[in-house]
Design an enzyme around this catalytic site. Structure first.
Site, PDB file in Angstrom:
ATOM      1  N   GLY A  68       0.842  -1.180   0.000  1.00  0.00           N
ATOM      2  CA  GLY A  68       0.000   0.000   0.000  1.00  0.00           C
ATOM      3  C   GLY A  68       0.876   1.228   0.000  1.00  0.00           C
ATOM      4  O   GLY A  68       1.945   1.236  -0.618  1.00  0.00           O
ATOM      5  N   CYS A  69       0.473   2.241   0.706  1.00  0.00           N
ATOM      6  CA  CYS A  69       1.234   3.491   0.747  1.00  0.00           C
ATOM      7  C   CYS A  69       2.667   3.238   1.196  1.00  0.00           C
ATOM      8  O   CYS A  69       2.902   2.752   2.298  1.00  0.00           O
ATOM      9  CB  CYS A  69       0.563   4.474   1.696  1.00  0.00           C
ATOM     10  N   PHE A  70       3.613   3.593   0.348  1.00  0.00           N
ATOM     11  CA  PHE A  70       5.009   3.312   0.692  1.00  0.00           C
ATOM     12  C   PHE A  70       5.499   4.114   1.885  1.00  0.00           C
ATOM     13  O   PHE A  70       6.422   3.698   2.570  1.00  0.00           O
ATOM     14  CB  PHE A  70       5.945   3.442  -0.498  1.00  0.00           C
ATOM     15  N   CYS A 120       4.137   4.333   4.656  1.00  0.00           N
ATOM     16  CA  CYS A 120       3.815   3.602   5.880  1.00  0.00           C
ATOM     17  C   CYS A 120       4.692   2.376   6.116  1.00  0.00           C
ATOM     18  O   CYS A 120       4.650   1.812   7.206  1.00  0.00           O
ATOM     19  CB  CYS A 120       2.341   3.195   5.861  1.00  0.00           C
TER      20      CYS A 120
END
Length: 179
Positions: free
Chosen positions: A12-14, A16
């Site tokens: 997902g969001c890198f 994070c």
């Protein structure tokens, strides 16, 4: 010091993924970027449009004498919802899907084994859909995305909490989350 090795994870969001690996204090370099697609040197906007086939990902450079690939994979599993085929938390679409991109047969075997072990534990209410794929060209993201959690800590924390990721990780893993 051994020769540095690479591990690539899409979760997902890198933004994070970076803090969890950095918190070990045992990785040499972290780079957020894009992999798995068909466009050379994609931009963030292109990847988010869903037209390049890339995943947001993190490349972890590590010394296997300091941290094992197995440990890195275990950290990764505790940062994602591996049952979500449509993205991660508030981020939807192909660029936010999860995958482990293996560099060699040993990494592939480790990734597959850890996935099977998680499935046997029946922790999740649905099947694990995280893919285990051969590594593809990795393109570093724009400079402003690198170490974002350190550059913009308030915005990063707001995003992580608001997306639902932090609550999920704490619920699923508690103190084992390593975030």
């Amino acid at each position: 010091m051994s020769q540095l090795q690479k591990a690539i994870f899409a979760g997902g969001c890198f933004w994070c993924l970076e803090p969890a690996f950095a918190a070990t204090g045992r990785v040499e370099k972290l780079t957020v970027g894009y992999t798995g697609g068909h466009t050379e040197n994609p931009t963030y906007e292109q990847v988010c449009s869903g037209t390049t086939g890339h995943y947001e990902a993190i490349e972890v450079q590590y010394d296997p004498d300091k941290i094992s690939y197995q440990e890195l994979v275990e950290i990764f599993w505790r940062q994602i919802d591996p049952t979500d085929a449509g993205g991660q938390f508030a981020d939807r679409g192909g660029s936010y899907k999860t995958a482990i991109f293996y560099q060699d047969e040993a990494q592939k075997i480790t990734a597959e084994r850890t996935k099977e072990e998680l499935e046997k534990q029946h922790i999740y209410p649905a099947p694990i859909v995280t893919q285990i794929l051969p590594a593809a060209e990795f393109y570093p993201a724009e400079t402003y995305h690198q170490a974002y959690y350190m550059k913009e800590p308030e915005h990063y924390q707001f995003y992580k909490q608001g997306s639902g990721r932090q609550e999920y990780i704490e619920k699923m893993w508690g103190s084992q989350a390593k975030h």
